[in-house]
Structure formats: structure tokens, C-alpha cells
Design a protein around this motif. Sequence first.
Motif, PDB file in Angstrom:
ATOM      1  N   ILE A 267      -1.806  -9.810  -9.282  1.00 40.08           N
ATOM      2  CA  ILE A 267      -1.243  -8.456  -9.371  1.00 40.08           C
ATOM      3  C   ILE A 267      -2.338  -7.415  -9.230  1.00 40.08           C
ATOM      4  N   ASN A 268      -3.432  -7.609  -9.924  1.00 41.07           N
ATOM      5  CA  ASN A 268      -4.514  -6.623  -9.868  1.00 41.07           C
ATOM      6  C   ASN A 268      -5.226  -6.620  -8.518  1.00 41.07           C
ATOM      7  N   MET A 269      -5.343  -7.774  -7.891  1.00 37.64           N
ATOM      8  CA  MET A 269      -5.901  -7.829  -6.546  1.00 37.64           C
ATOM      9  C   MET A 269      -5.011  -7.032  -5.596  1.00 37.64           C
ATOM     10  N   PHE A 270      -3.707  -7.278  -5.646  1.00 38.13           N
ATOM     11  CA  PHE A 270      -2.766  -6.557  -4.794  1.00 38.13           C
ATOM     12  C   PHE A 270      -2.832  -5.052  -5.041  1.00 38.13           C
ATOM     13  N   LEU A 271      -2.804  -4.644  -6.319  1.00 38.24           N
ATOM     14  CA  LEU A 271      -2.832  -3.213  -6.635  1.00 38.24           C
ATOM     15  C   LEU A 271      -4.128  -2.557  -6.166  1.00 38.24           C
ATOM     16  N   PHE A 272      -5.236  -3.242  -6.311  1.00 33.69           N
ATOM     17  CA  PHE A 272      -6.510  -2.687  -5.837  1.00 33.69           C
ATOM     18  C   PHE A 272      -6.487  -2.490  -4.323  1.00 33.69           C
ATOM     19  N   ILE A 273      -6.188  -3.551  -3.588  1.00 29.96           N
ATOM     20  CA  ILE A 273      -6.216  -3.477  -2.122  1.00 29.96           C
ATOM     21  C   ILE A 273      -5.182  -2.479  -1.607  1.00 29.96           C
ATOM     22  N   PHE A 274      -3.969  -2.565  -2.093  1.00 33.17           N
ATOM     23  CA  PHE A 274      -2.882  -1.692  -1.645  1.00 33.17           C
ATOM     24  C   PHE A 274      -3.198  -0.228  -1.915  1.00 33.17           C
ATOM     25  N   ASN A 275      -3.684   0.070  -3.109  1.00 33.25           N
ATOM     26  CA  ASN A 275      -3.953   1.466  -3.461  1.00 33.25           C
ATOM     27  C   ASN A 275      -5.174   2.040  -2.756  1.00 33.25           C
ATOM     28  N   MET A 276      -6.083   1.219  -2.275  1.00 32.20           N
ATOM     29  CA  MET A 276      -7.269   1.733  -1.590  1.00 32.20           C
ATOM     30  C   MET A 276      -7.055   1.942  -0.094  1.00 32.20           C
ATOM     31  N   LEU A 277      -5.867   1.637   0.403  1.00 28.24           N
ATOM     32  CA  LEU A 277      -5.583   1.914   1.811  1.00 28.24           C
ATOM     33  C   LEU A 277      -5.655   3.420   2.050  1.00 28.24           C
ATOM     34  N   PRO A 278      -6.319   3.849   3.113  1.00 26.97           N
ATOM     35  CA  PRO A 278      -6.442   5.287   3.372  1.00 26.97           C
ATOM     36  C   PRO A 278      -5.200   5.859   4.065  1.00 26.97           C
ATOM     37  N   ILE A 279      -4.051   5.684   3.449  1.00 30.12           N
ATOM     38  CA  ILE A 279      -2.763   6.172   3.946  1.00 30.12           C
ATOM     39  C   ILE A 279      -2.348   7.352   3.081  1.00 30.12           C
ATOM     40  N   PRO A 280      -1.895   8.456   3.689  1.00 26.70           N
ATOM     41  CA  PRO A 280      -1.484   9.621   2.884  1.00 26.70           C
ATOM     42  C   PRO A 280      -0.524   9.228   1.753  1.00 26.70           C
ATOM     43  N   GLY A 281      -0.808   9.754   0.568  1.00 27.26           N
ATOM     44  CA  GLY A 281      -0.022   9.437  -0.619  1.00 27.26           C
ATOM     45  C   GLY A 281      -0.632   8.346  -1.481  1.00 27.26           C
ATOM     46  N   PHE A 282      -1.521   7.558  -0.908  1.00 30.02           N
ATOM     47  CA  PHE A 282      -2.159   6.474  -1.644  1.00 30.02           C
ATOM     48  C   PHE A 282      -3.465   6.964  -2.256  1.00 30.02           C
ATOM     49  N   ASP A 283      -3.906   6.267  -3.294  1.00 25.20           N
ATOM     50  CA  ASP A 283      -5.161   6.628  -3.956  1.00 25.20           C
ATOM     51  C   ASP A 283      -6.337   6.600  -2.988  1.00 25.20           C
ATOM     52  N   GLY A 284      -6.348   5.615  -2.101  1.00 26.63           N
ATOM     53  CA  GLY A 284      -7.440   5.493  -1.141  1.00 26.63           C
ATOM     54  C   GLY A 284      -7.557   6.717  -0.252  1.00 26.63           C
ATOM     55  N   PHE A 285      -6.434   7.253   0.194  1.00 24.63           N
ATOM     56  CA  PHE A 285      -6.460   8.463   1.027  1.00 24.63           C
ATOM     57  C   PHE A 285      -7.044   9.639   0.248  1.00 24.63           C
ATOM     58  N   HIS A 286      -6.585   9.805  -0.995  1.00 26.85           N
ATOM     59  CA  HIS A 286      -7.097  10.912  -1.820  1.00 26.85           C
ATOM     60  C   HIS A 286      -8.590  10.743  -2.099  1.00 26.85           C
ATOM     61  N   PHE A 287      -9.009   9.513  -2.363  1.00 25.55           N
ATOM     62  CA  PHE A 287     -10.424   9.263  -2.614  1.00 25.55           C
ATOM     63  C   PHE A 287     -11.258   9.579  -1.380  1.00 25.55           C
ATOM     64  N   PHE A 288     -10.913   8.963  -0.236  1.00 28.04           N
ATOM     65  CA  PHE A 288     -11.718   9.130   0.971  1.00 28.04           C
ATOM     66  C   PHE A 288     -11.713  10.575   1.467  1.00 28.04           C
ATOM     67  N   SER A 289     -10.562  11.251   1.425  1.00 29.45           N
ATOM     68  CA  SER A 289     -10.525  12.634   1.902  1.00 29.45           C
ATOM     69  C   SER A 289     -11.353  13.548   1.001  1.00 29.45           C
ATOM     70  N   ASN A 290     -11.323  13.327  -0.317  1.00 33.70           N
ATOM     71  CA  ASN A 290     -12.113  14.160  -1.219  1.00 33.70           C
ATOM     72  C   ASN A 290     -13.600  13.819  -1.171  1.00 33.70           C
ATOM     73  N   ILE A 291     -13.927  12.563  -0.990  1.00 32.98           N
ATOM     74  CA  ILE A 291     -15.349  12.192  -0.926  1.00 32.98           C
ATOM     75  C   ILE A 291     -15.963  12.722   0.378  1.00 32.98           C
ATOM     76  N   LEU A 292     -15.172  12.767   1.451  1.00 28.25           N
ATOM     77  CA  LEU A 292     -15.668  13.361   2.688  1.00 28.25           C
ATOM     78  C   LEU A 292     -15.929  14.859   2.502  1.00 28.25           C
ATOM     79  N   LYS A 293     -15.096  15.529   1.719  1.00 24.02           N
ATOM     80  CA  LYS A 293     -15.319  16.954   1.431  1.00 24.02           C
ATOM     81  C   LYS A 293     -16.597  17.136   0.615  1.00 24.02           C
ATOM     82  N   VAL A 294     -16.890  16.194  -0.269  1.00 22.52           N
ATOM     83  CA  VAL A 294     -18.127  16.275  -1.056  1.00 22.52           C
ATOM     84  C   VAL A 294     -19.339  16.115  -0.143  1.00 22.52           C
ATOM     85  N   ILE A 295     -19.260  15.165   0.763  1.00 18.83           N
ATOM     86  CA  ILE A 295     -20.385  14.867   1.653  1.00 18.83           C
ATOM     87  C   ILE A 295     -20.598  15.992   2.660  1.00 18.83           C
ATOM     88  N   PHE A 296     -19.510  16.510   3.217  1.00 18.15           N
ATOM     89  CA  PHE A 296     -19.637  17.525   4.266  1.00 18.15           C
ATOM     90  C   PHE A 296     -19.270  18.883   3.723  1.00 18.15           C
TER      91      PHE A 296
END
Length: 183
Positions: A154-183
Motif C-alpha cells: 500500500i505504501n509503495m503504491f501511494l508513494f509512486i502514485f502520488n509522486m507522478l507529475p500529473i496535475p492534482g497529484f502531490d508530485g505535480f505540486h512538488f515539482f512545479s513549486n521546486i522549479l519555481k524555487v530553482i528558477f
Amino acid sequence: MLITLMELFDAAVMTLAVGFIFMNLLNRFTQNYYIKRFEWKVFWFACLIGAPAILLHELAHKFIAMAFGMSATFHAAYMWLGIGILLVLMKSPFLFFVPAFVAISGNGTNLGYALSSLAGPAMNFVLWMISLIVLRTQKIQKKHMAFWYLTKQINMFLFIFNMLPIPGFDGFHFFSNILKVIF
């Protein structure tokens, strides 16, 4: 206040709904049939393996956001939980539902939003690694093997699924905000 009464109520409702949904999934995948009657033992086991992964994921979002000075409130996703229960009752071969979410608001920084987005999947990663380590290094009684194996899955699935960089997912919010920090 760290946790409100309404958040506790939502956590309880979410736990019970997830237990019902997961108990049917457990029987579907392990015994290849749908539950014909309600089995309390299977229900509580499903609550025990499903709810902590989701609750700890959402609480990680909440507490990291709060650490960055933002407001964060845990909510059960009632409509999505209802859809999950309905799909189970309809014996759908496809199941998708969102059990809960944390509403974050305030004047946070991009780094604060990035780290609060990462916190939930990071919690699932930690739980995945703990269960993997326990499974590989400990002599586990047969009656506890299913708990550790399902917790890992369950935790493996939740980690992988949530880190997908798809709008609405945690991964999208993380990557889009970290890119704003970098640039």
C-alpha cells in the motif's frame, strides 16, 4: 490547535470507509470472491493496514504546511469515499477513490508548498521502507506476515502514485513549486 474535533471526526469516517473498501479488495485479491456477508475481523484488519498509510500521509502534509506558517486542515473526501464504496458495492473491476485531503492556505513560500506536497509521499516512502526492512530482516510470525506485506504494498503504491507529475497529484505540486524555487 493541532487537530480539531471535525478533523478527528473526518479521520474516523475516512478510516471506516477505507476499511470497508479495503476489506472487499483484500477478499477479491486473496480469495478471488466478493464478501457475501460482513466480516468484522477482515474489516478491522483492512482498517489497520489502509487507514494509517492514508492518515499519516495527510498529516505529514498538514504538519509540514503548519511548520511553514500556513493553515492546513484535514478533510475526509466524502464524495470520493462514496464513489469508492459504490464501486465496491457494484463489484466494479475498476476502483479509484480519493479518501482524504488537506486544504492548505496562507502566504507560504514556494519551498514551503513544495515540501508540504512532498511530505505525504515521503511518509509513505518511510512506511514502505520500514515494512520492507522488517520483511527482509526479521523473523515474522505467519499471522503477522500479511500485515507487513500489505503495508509495504500500500505504501509503495501511494508513494509512486502520488509522486507522478500529473496535475492534482502531490508530485505535480512538488515539482512545479521546486522549479519555481530553482528558477
